[in-house]
Design a protein around this motif. Structure first.
Motif, short mmCIF file in Angstrom:
data_model
loop_
_atom_site.label_atom_id
_atom_site.label_comp_id
_atom_site.label_asym_id
_atom_site.label_seq_id
_atom_site.Cartn_x
_atom_site.Cartn_y
_atom_site.Cartn_z
N UNK A 84 0.79 -1.23 0.00
CA UNK A 84 0.00 0.00 0.00
C UNK A 84 0.82 1.28 0.00
N UNK A 85 1.93 1.27 0.67
CA UNK A 85 2.69 2.52 0.81
C UNK A 85 4.16 2.18 0.91
N UNK A 86 4.87 2.31 -0.19
CA UNK A 86 6.28 1.90 -0.25
C UNK A 86 7.18 2.74 0.65
N UNK A 87 6.68 3.89 1.11
CA UNK A 87 7.48 4.78 1.95
C UNK A 87 7.11 4.68 3.43
N UNK A 88 6.23 3.74 3.78
CA UNK A 88 5.71 3.67 5.14
C UNK A 88 6.81 3.50 6.18
#
Length: 460
Positions: free
Chosen positions: A288-292
């Motif tokens: 969902x969010x590669x930078x999480x």
């Protein structure tokens, strides 16, 4: 009962043993000789692979083992020769608890939109995504209680039904037992609430802060953690009509003590998630969010910048950036302004302080300039404000002056805390779902609470 999480986390303890596992089928695949079933029991985002040798199980026995069905499998735990798992089960016995007709079960193995899953809120916890989100929700709730308990705070229960409007915004849900089709009336035609259950007009709480201050001025340090309600007709991805709030209140804390606690608290929660929920965070990071994970580490690894509102306005005005909402002294900053300060200018979390009194609540302590109050907002990347708080006004005359200026009524009980043994004190509020948005990387606040409440929606 043995959990799949325990088997996968400690395979050496189970390898070579015959055990039972129970859960819901995620997928089933295979050929004429062998079938592979991915079983998940909710304890982890990962599934245990169950291998069914078709020389031991008939097609008729395996026919009800479809996506969504609930089963108990008994078998030997062995090293897995396939990729993605360290061990698997060689099935010896099967019991089907509940079937799920593939033509009717809505959560087949395919991509589903978040909007579709919101319509299936009663089933969406069974997906990997929402299983991860709700396990993180539990972990964050535990971390919050542990943090405050370990620091000597007392968990203080404030009322859900109240006659006071903490923020003065008026966006409250009314609670009544009167017949709204034919309520009792006074001579002037207004509703006679003296005949209502509480003998007066009552509503669901928008905040436990004011009552929390009563606890802090007796017990020293308290925190609340419970549901709150706002009747705002908002459809944004950052607002709910029913949500949970954490509100610590501390006697003898000034604004600097308050900022120190807020930074320590939020870093503790995020660090707890990184250390104890790694599988779920890595799943959300991947899907969902590669930078999480980078963003979570960004908060934990950086000291927060402390910046007066007036200086923040100057930075925004001199940025050369075109904002959707205008920037000027006295403006209540929008998320785009807050995120610019955090993500582009400082590249660190920011605590903005000393706001104009006109855009903040009546209970905040006035600064010597007579124009600003000792408010603080903690600003995060991607989300903007995540914590709001202040030093509270402890001076009786100044507090009463603000109450009179704003025309507030029914505050005598609150003012008594300044009349009898008043002390400097501070506190802040953290919206639990805002924290979860940040920790999970989800895009919509309706996806971090099991059963979201918002305008025109009150299912379940």
């Amino acid at each position: 009962m043995i959990r799949i999480k325990d088997i996968l986390d400690h395979p050496e303890e189970f390898e070579g043993k015959t055990i039972d596992v129970k859960g819901w089928v995620r997928t089933r695949r295979g050929n004429k000789g062998v079938q592979f079933v991915a079983l998940n029991d909710g304890s982890t985002v990962k599934s245990l692979q169950i291998v069914f040798d078709l020389s031991k199980f008939s097609d008729e026995e395996l026919k009800p083992v479809t996506t969504g069905s609930a089963i108990c499998a008994t078998g030997l735990i062995v090293k897995s020769m396939g990729k993605g798992q360290s061990v698997e089960m060689q099935a010896e016995k099967l019991e089907v608890y509940g079937t799920a007709n593939p033509e009717e079960y809505p959560l087949q193995k395919k991509g589903h939109s978040m909007e579709f899953l919101r319509e299936k809120a009663h089933l969406r916890p069974r997906t990997n995504t929402f299983g991860a989100v709700f396990r993180l929700r539990h972990a964050m709730a535990y971390a919050i209680h542990k943090f405050f308990n370990d620091k000597g705070f007392f968990y203080f229960h404030t009322p859900l039904i109240t006659a006071s409007d903490c923020e003065g915004a008026g966006a409250m849900f009314q609670v009544t037992t009167l017949d709204m089709a034919n309520p009792p009336r006074k001579e002037d035609g207004s509703i006679d609430y003296s005949e209502d259950f509480f003998g007066r007009q009552a509503s669901l709480t928008v905040s436990g802060q004011l009552e929390g201050e009563l606890g802090a001025t007796a017990l020293g340090q308290i925190y609340t953690f419970g549901p709150t309600f706002r009747a705002e007709n908002s459809y944004t991805p950052r607002h709910l009509a029913e949500f949970w709030m954490i509100e610590p209140e501390m006697a003898f804390y000034d604004i600097n003590d308050n900022m120190d606690l807020a930074e320590e608290f939020i870093k503790y929660c995020i660090r707890y998630a990184l250390e104890n929920c790694r599988d779920d965070i890595e799943f959300l990071n991947e899907h969902f969010d590669k930078e999480l994970i980078d963003r979570l580490n960004f908060v934990v690894d950086n000291d927060f910048v402390r910046l007066p509102y007036t200086e923040g306005i100057k930075i925004l005005e001199q940025s050369g950036k075109k904002f959707e909402f205008p920037v000027y002294w006295g403006a209540d900053l929008a998320s785009e302004h807050e995120r610019y300060l955090v993500e582009e200018h400082f590249k660190k979390p920011v605590i903005l302080t000393d706001y104009p009194k006109e855009i903040k609540a009546f209970y905040m302590k006035m600064n010597d300039d007579g124009k600003t109050v000792r408010a603080m907002d903690v600003l995060f990347p991607k989300i903007g404000e995540i914590i709001g708080g202040s030093q509270r006004e402890e001076d009786l005359q100044k507090l009463q002056g603000r109450i009179d200026e704003l025309g507030l009524t029914g505050m005598d009980w609150y003012v008594d805390t300044r009349r009898f043994g008043s002390v400097p004190h501070s506190g802040f509020g953290l919206g639990f779902e805002r924290l979860l948005l940040f920790v999970t990387g989800m895009q919509n606040i309706r996806d971090v609470i099991p059963f979201p409440r918002y305008p025109k929606n009150c299912e379940y």
